[in-house]
Each structure stands twice: as structure tokens, then as C-alpha cells.
Design a protein around this motif. Structure first.
Motif, PDB file in Angstrom:
ATOM      1  N   ARG A  37      -8.358  -5.048  18.877  1.00 53.44           N
ATOM      2  CA  ARG A  37      -9.749  -4.686  18.587  1.00 53.44           C
ATOM      3  C   ARG A  37      -9.931  -4.326  17.119  1.00 53.44           C
ATOM      4  O   ARG A  37     -10.928  -4.682  16.499  1.00 53.44           O
ATOM      5  CB  ARG A  37     -10.165  -3.514  19.457  1.00 53.44           C
ATOM      6  CG  ARG A  37     -10.213  -3.896  20.913  1.00 53.44           C
ATOM      7  CD  ARG A  37     -10.412  -2.711  21.819  1.00 53.44           C
ATOM      8  NE  ARG A  37     -10.478  -3.182  23.191  1.00 53.44           N
ATOM      9  CZ  ARG A  37      -9.848  -2.614  24.216  1.00 53.44           C
ATOM     10  NH1 ARG A  37      -9.133  -1.528  24.042  1.00 53.44           N
ATOM     11  NH2 ARG A  37      -9.961  -3.128  25.417  1.00 53.44           N
ATOM     12  N   LEU A  64     -18.666  -0.136  16.579  1.00 53.31           N
ATOM     13  CA  LEU A  64     -17.235  -0.199  16.933  1.00 53.31           C
ATOM     14  C   LEU A  64     -16.518   1.065  16.486  1.00 53.31           C
ATOM     15  O   LEU A  64     -15.738   1.665  17.238  1.00 53.31           O
ATOM     16  CB  LEU A  64     -16.574  -1.423  16.286  1.00 53.31           C
ATOM     17  CG  LEU A  64     -16.810  -2.751  16.994  1.00 53.31           C
ATOM     18  CD1 LEU A  64     -16.219  -3.906  16.186  1.00 53.31           C
ATOM     19  CD2 LEU A  64     -16.190  -2.735  18.393  1.00 53.31           C
ATOM     20  N   VAL A  79     -12.878   2.470  17.386  1.00 48.77           N
ATOM     21  CA  VAL A  79     -12.039   1.415  16.815  1.00 48.77           C
ATOM     22  C   VAL A  79     -11.926   1.654  15.303  1.00 48.77           C
ATOM     23  O   VAL A  79     -12.901   2.055  14.679  1.00 48.77           O
ATOM     24  CB  VAL A  79     -12.655   0.020  17.069  1.00 48.77           C
ATOM     25  CG1 VAL A  79     -11.766  -1.081  16.530  1.00 48.77           C
ATOM     26  CG2 VAL A  79     -12.913  -0.186  18.554  1.00 48.77           C
ATOM     27  N   ILE A 134     -15.726  -0.211  24.180  1.00 48.96           N
ATOM     28  CA  ILE A 134     -14.356  -0.415  24.659  1.00 48.96           C
ATOM     29  C   ILE A 134     -14.330  -0.161  26.146  1.00 48.96           C
ATOM     30  O   ILE A 134     -14.606   0.953  26.584  1.00 48.96           O
ATOM     31  CB  ILE A 134     -13.409   0.535  23.954  1.00 48.96           C
ATOM     32  CG1 ILE A 134     -13.566   0.223  22.507  1.00 48.96           C
ATOM     33  CG2 ILE A 134     -11.964   0.318  24.389  1.00 48.96           C
ATOM     34  CD1 ILE A 134     -13.136   0.970  21.529  1.00 48.96           C
ATOM     35  N   LEU A 180     -11.424  -7.444  25.754  1.00 47.98           N
ATOM     36  CA  LEU A 180     -11.454  -6.913  24.395  1.00 47.98           C
ATOM     37  C   LEU A 180     -12.626  -5.929  24.222  1.00 47.98           C
ATOM     38  O   LEU A 180     -12.440  -4.811  23.765  1.00 47.98           O
ATOM     39  CB  LEU A 180     -11.595  -8.090  23.436  1.00 47.98           C
ATOM     40  CG  LEU A 180     -11.071  -7.970  22.022  1.00 47.98           C
ATOM     41  CD1 LEU A 180      -9.644  -7.456  21.982  1.00 47.98           C
ATOM     42  CD2 LEU A 180     -11.174  -9.323  21.323  1.00 47.98           C
ATOM     43  N   PHE A 181     -13.815  -6.377  24.598  1.00 51.91           N
ATOM     44  CA  PHE A 181     -15.007  -5.534  24.432  1.00 51.91           C
ATOM     45  C   PHE A 181     -15.935  -5.652  25.631  1.00 51.91           C
ATOM     46  O   PHE A 181     -15.900  -6.652  26.333  1.00 51.91           O
ATOM     47  CB  PHE A 181     -15.803  -5.965  23.190  1.00 51.91           C
ATOM     48  CG  PHE A 181     -15.044  -5.846  21.909  1.00 51.91           C
ATOM     49  CD1 PHE A 181     -14.623  -4.597  21.452  1.00 51.91           C
ATOM     50  CD2 PHE A 181     -14.730  -6.965  21.157  1.00 51.91           C
ATOM     51  CE1 PHE A 181     -13.917  -4.474  20.265  1.00 51.91           C
ATOM     52  CE2 PHE A 181     -14.014  -6.858  19.977  1.00 51.91           C
ATOM     53  CZ  PHE A 181     -13.606  -5.608  19.531  1.00 51.91           C
TER      54      PHE A 181
END
Ligand code: ATP
Ligand code: MG
Ligand code: MG
Ligand code: MG
Length: 471
Positions: A299, A287, A292, A28, A36-37
Motif C-alpha cells: 500500500r 491514504l 498509509v 484499508i 489492497l484498498f
């Protein structure tokens, strides 16, 4: 050469060339809500390239974990089908912040591959941007590349920019020829789409500043950003064509195959599903480690989509019960030493995956029966009706890309127009129902807001921990 040793060799080589090792940032991006990433090694250095931040070094090297699922870079659909794409992968990169430029970086890359790793030069193919005579000259006259193995390519592949404005410049890419037994033509040729010549390293020369009119001004201190996929390099060095046959994936595929009671390498459909599981367990685990959790937007929705895709592939392999979290342990065994934070988060990752799979399994079977019924009479090339795609998403929790994944397996297409229409009908129906319910005015205001604004997500997991971790 094991992946672990390759990662180490890369870092060491660039330390010898005066680079500072910078540990991988989380998936992140910090302070960048537009992205987004983290999808490339340069992301954590963006502000350094923009001159907004200074660091005590001008040369850096990293092995950055990256995610390409959703947003500008999305390789989700390629997973399992090409030899070279993952959603989660590691990008090895060396960076110059206004220090060295083209001549040095080309030399570093070439010597690392051919001298340190001993790759045969004749297997390496080069592309440069069509207008970049300087790079072509360095490759041909200083490195000694046979001009037959160098091609000039257009903007799409060989010109990089950070955004519509700001730093940008030409790039030069290095490809590895896996041999004539694999279909595909050399880079720059019309048949270049295949998997014979695989792009391994992208060298980006940040040379210009683009203003809002599109005009390019040379940067006073040009910079360098490079990225090489660890998994692709591992395939080359381990003498295999497919990334999924490297030591980074083999134990995961073996664990998945054992869990499902299937054999790898016998039939295509099984292999694709096993590769999807191996890819997705890495993506989901990292993630979650980086903060996340499954959600209905942003996300968290990307994570939910990946988990549900994996569960569907697991079911396809015969897994009738909750299983996906059992692949976390084999992954920790492989990656835990390189990513200690991951070992610490193991239990949390397993619990989150188990919860999400349990939840999805409540509707999975019924959703699949609905879909099977709807497509039973369809011929190859026909479309899954939009109404069905919508009901699967709305009632059964099937993200649209999951239905699309099934469509691809069955040679069907997706009626996305019909899907949009079904969604619009549902929206207006719920609005009308609300208007007639005689609620008091303030609730009406909230309802209208809820209809207009995008969904909100719970940010406590990422916002409170500061580092975006849930440890
Ligand atoms: P491709 O054309 O093969 O999709 P790319 O041009 O999109 O690759 P870059 O954006 O140039 O890739 O990223 C730099 C390097 O990162 C690539 O040369 C490759 O080694 C690696 N890479 C990119 N995307 C992936 C992926 N989805 N999975 C694994 N490695 C990747
Ligand atoms: Mg790509
Ligand atoms: Mg490319
Ligand atoms: Mg590229």
C-alpha cells in the motif's frame, strides 16, 4: 446542488426507506489482507454478505470512501484523461442483507433519481444482464422505461462476483446521457466507450452462490449491493459533464492553478496536470489519514507512486520547489466537515507529503535529464528502452507508471521486456558479487532469503493503532 447536500440527500432518502446509516470505513480494509484498498461500498460488509457476521440491521446505507489505484480495480491511468475517473472517490450505496431484492431496489433507485433529485427520465439509460429477464421486466413493465433505452449486456459489465467462488449475481446499471455534443454511443453499443453516456449507478443482485466447479446455486436469501459515484452524480446535478468541474474539485484545481501561476481551461496539457493534482491530493491525503505512509512495497508503494506522479505533474506546471503539501489545506476546507478524522490528521499528512517530495526532488531533475537524453531522437510510436526504464526506477526512484505517464504524453511506448531483462541482470549481478565476497555462511542464508522473499514493510503505523489510523 452541492456535493455535501447530495451526500446528505442520499443518506436521508434511504433512512426514510428503513436503512441504517453506517459511517465510512477506512481505505484499508479491516481483516482482509487479500485486498489492497476498499474499492467499493460493499467491502466493509463482505462478511455480512458471506453470512460470517450478523448486524443488528438488514438495510444499510453509506457513503464509503474508495480507492482504485492498484489491484484489480486500477483507474490511475484514466485520471485527468476521462471525465469520470478518480483514484479516490466516494461511493454512495444502499444494501440489503437478505431483505429486499430486485423489485424494491430498482424502485428505490429510480424514485431517488427522478423524484427526489428530479432528473429527467429520458436522460437515463439502463443495462441489465443478458439473461436477467426478471430485471428487464421490472424496468419495462413496472417502472415504464422505454425499451429503446434498455440494453442487455454480457458478463463483463453486468455480472458481478465477490471472487472465484461465493456470492455473485447479475447487475443492472443506470447511465446518464450528457448530450449529443459529447462523443460516445449508448451503453451496450459498439461506441459505448466514450464519455457521453456516463455510468452513474450499479445495482448488484446477489442471487447465487458459486461453487469451485463454477456451478450456481440460488441463495436462500438474496441480497443487494449498490454503488453510485458521488462525483459523477454531482456532475449531473451541477449541469457539468466533467467530474473535475464540480464543487468537489474546482477549489482544488483553483488552488493548484494559483500555486503554479497557471490558468485552467486554456490548454489540454495544463488541464490534465491540474486535474491530476486535484485527484492525487485527495488520494494521498486520505491514504495517509488512514494510516498509509510512503514505502517501497504494498500500500505504501501505491501512495509513493501517486505522490511522485503528482510531483512530476507539478514540475511540469513549473513548480521548482516542494509544493504538493500546500494543497492539503484547501482540501481540508472542503472535506473536513464530512471527514473529521481528516482535519485531525492535517499536520501529519502535510509533513509526510513534504518529506516524500523533498526526497524525490533529490533525484527528479537528474532522472528527467537522463530520460530526455534517451528519448531525444525517438520518433512517435517508438519505445523507451527497458534499460532506461530500469535505471530510472533503480537509481532515480521513478516508479514505472510515472515513466509510462511521460511516455504517453510523448506518444512513446514502454519496452517492458527490456526492463524485465535489465532487472534480471541486476539481480544476478548482485548475487554473483555476494558469492565472491567470502562472507560467513549465516549472512549468505539471509541474503538468499532476501533475494527470494518479497520486500517487507514497517507495519507499526497501521498495526499499533488498531483502527489503522495515525492520529
Ligand atoms: P466505469 O465503467 O465507468 O469504469 P465501473 O463499472 O468500473 O465504472 P463500478 O465498479 O460498477 O464502476 O462502481 C460503481 C459506481 O462507482 C460506478 O457506477 C461509478 O458511479 C462509481 N465509480 C467507479 N469507478 C470510479 C472512479 N474511478 N472514479 C469515480 N467514480 C467511480
Ligand atoms: Mg471502471
Ligand atoms: Mg462500468
Ligand atoms: Mg459498473
Amino acid at each position: 446542488m452541492h456535493a455535501q447536500a447530495i451526500r446528505q440527500a442520499f443518506l436521508e432518502y434511504f433512512v426514510e426507506q428503513g436503512h441504517q446509516i453506517v459511517p465510512s470505513s477506512p481505505l484499508i480494509p479491516r481483516n482482509d489482507p487479500t485486498l489492497l484498498f476498499t474499492n467499493a461500498g460493499m467491502v466493509p460488509f463482505k462478511d455480512v454478505f458471506l453470512g460470517l457476521e450478523t448486524r443488528p440491521y438488514r438495510r444499510a446505507v453509506s457513503s464509503q470512501r474508495c480507492m482504485r489505484a492498484g489491484g484489480k480495480h486500477n483507474d490511475l491511468e484514466n485520471v485527468g484523461y476521462t471525465a469520470r475517473h478518480h483514484t479516490f472517490f466516494e461511493m454512495l450505496g444502499n444494501f440489503s442483507f437478505g431483505d429486499y431484492f430486485k423489485r424494491e431496489v430498482i424502485g428505490f433507485a429510480w424514485r431517488f433519481l427522478t423524484e427526489r433529485l428530479d432528473l429527467p427520465p429520458e436522460k437515463l439509460w439502463i443495462t441489465v444482464y443478458e439473461e436477467d429477464d426478471e430485471a428487464a421486466d421490472i424496468w419495462i413493465n413496472e417502472i415504464g422505461i422505454d425499451p429503446a433505452r434498455l440494453s442487455r449486456c454480457g458478463e463483463k459489465d453486468n455480472f458481478w462476483s465477490m471472487g472465484d467462488t461465493g456470492p455473485c449475481g447479475p447487475c443492472s446499471e443506470i447511465f446518464y446521457d450528457h448530450g449529443p455534443h459529447i462523443p460516445g454511443g449508448p451503453p451496450g453499443s459498439p461506441e459505448a466507450d466514450g464519455d457521453r453516456y456516463i455510468e452513474i449507478w450499479n445495482l448488484v443482485f446477489m442471487q447465487f452462490d458459486r461453487d469451485s466447479n463454477g456451478a450456481l446455486t440460488p441463495l436462500p436469501k438474496p441480497s443487494v449491493d449498490t454503488g453510485m459515484g458521488l462525483e459523477r452524480l454531482a456532475a449531473v446535478l451541477q449541469g457539468v459533464h466533467n467530474n473535475y468541474d464540480t464543487d468537489l474539485f474546482k477549489p482544488l484545481i483553483a488552488a493548484a492553478a494559483q500555486l503554479c501561476g497557471k490558468a485552467y481551461g486554456r490548454d489540454m496539457a495544463t488541464d490534465i496536470s491540474l486535474r491530476v493534482l486535484a485527484d492525487h491530493i485527495r488520494a494521498c491525503s486520505f491514504l495517509i489519514t488512514d494510516g498509509v505512509l510512503p514505502a517501497n512495497e504494498g500500500r505504501g508503494y501505491v501512495l509513493r507512486r501517486i505522490i511522485r506522479r503528482a510531483v512530476r505533474h507539478g514540475r511540469k506546471l513549473g513548480m521548482e520547489t516542494v509544493f504538493f503539501h500546500q494543497l492539503v489545506a484547501p482540501l481540508v476546507a472542503e472535506m473536513g466537515s464530512a471527514f473529521p478524522e481528516f482535519t485531525r490528521a492535517q499536520r501529519e499528512v502535510e509533513r509526510a507529503l513534504e518529506r516524500e517530495e523533498t526526497r524525490f526532488r533529490e533525484t527528479l531533475e537528474r532522472g528527467l535529464s537522463l530520460l530526455e537524453e534517451a528519448i531525444a531522437g525517438l520518433a512517435a510510436g517508438a519505445a523507451i528502452p527497458g534499460e532506461i526504464i530500469f535505471r530510472l526506477a533503480d537509481t532515480f526512484g521513478f516508479p514505472v507508471d510515472l515513466t509510462a505517464d511521460i511516455a504517453r504524453e510523448r506518444d512513446l511506448i514502454m519496452d517492458m521486456g527490456g526492463y524485465e531483462a535489465a532487472m534480471a541482470t541486476q539481480r544476478s549481478r548482485s548475487r554473483a558479487a555476494w558469492a565472491g565476497s567470502g562472507e560467513i555462511k549465516t549472512e549468505r542464508v539471509y541474503h538468499d532469503l532476501a533475494m527470494r522473499l518479497p520486500a517487507t514493510g514497517f507495519t507499526g503505523y497501521t498495526a499499533c493503532a488498531g483502527e489503522g489510523k495515525i492520529l
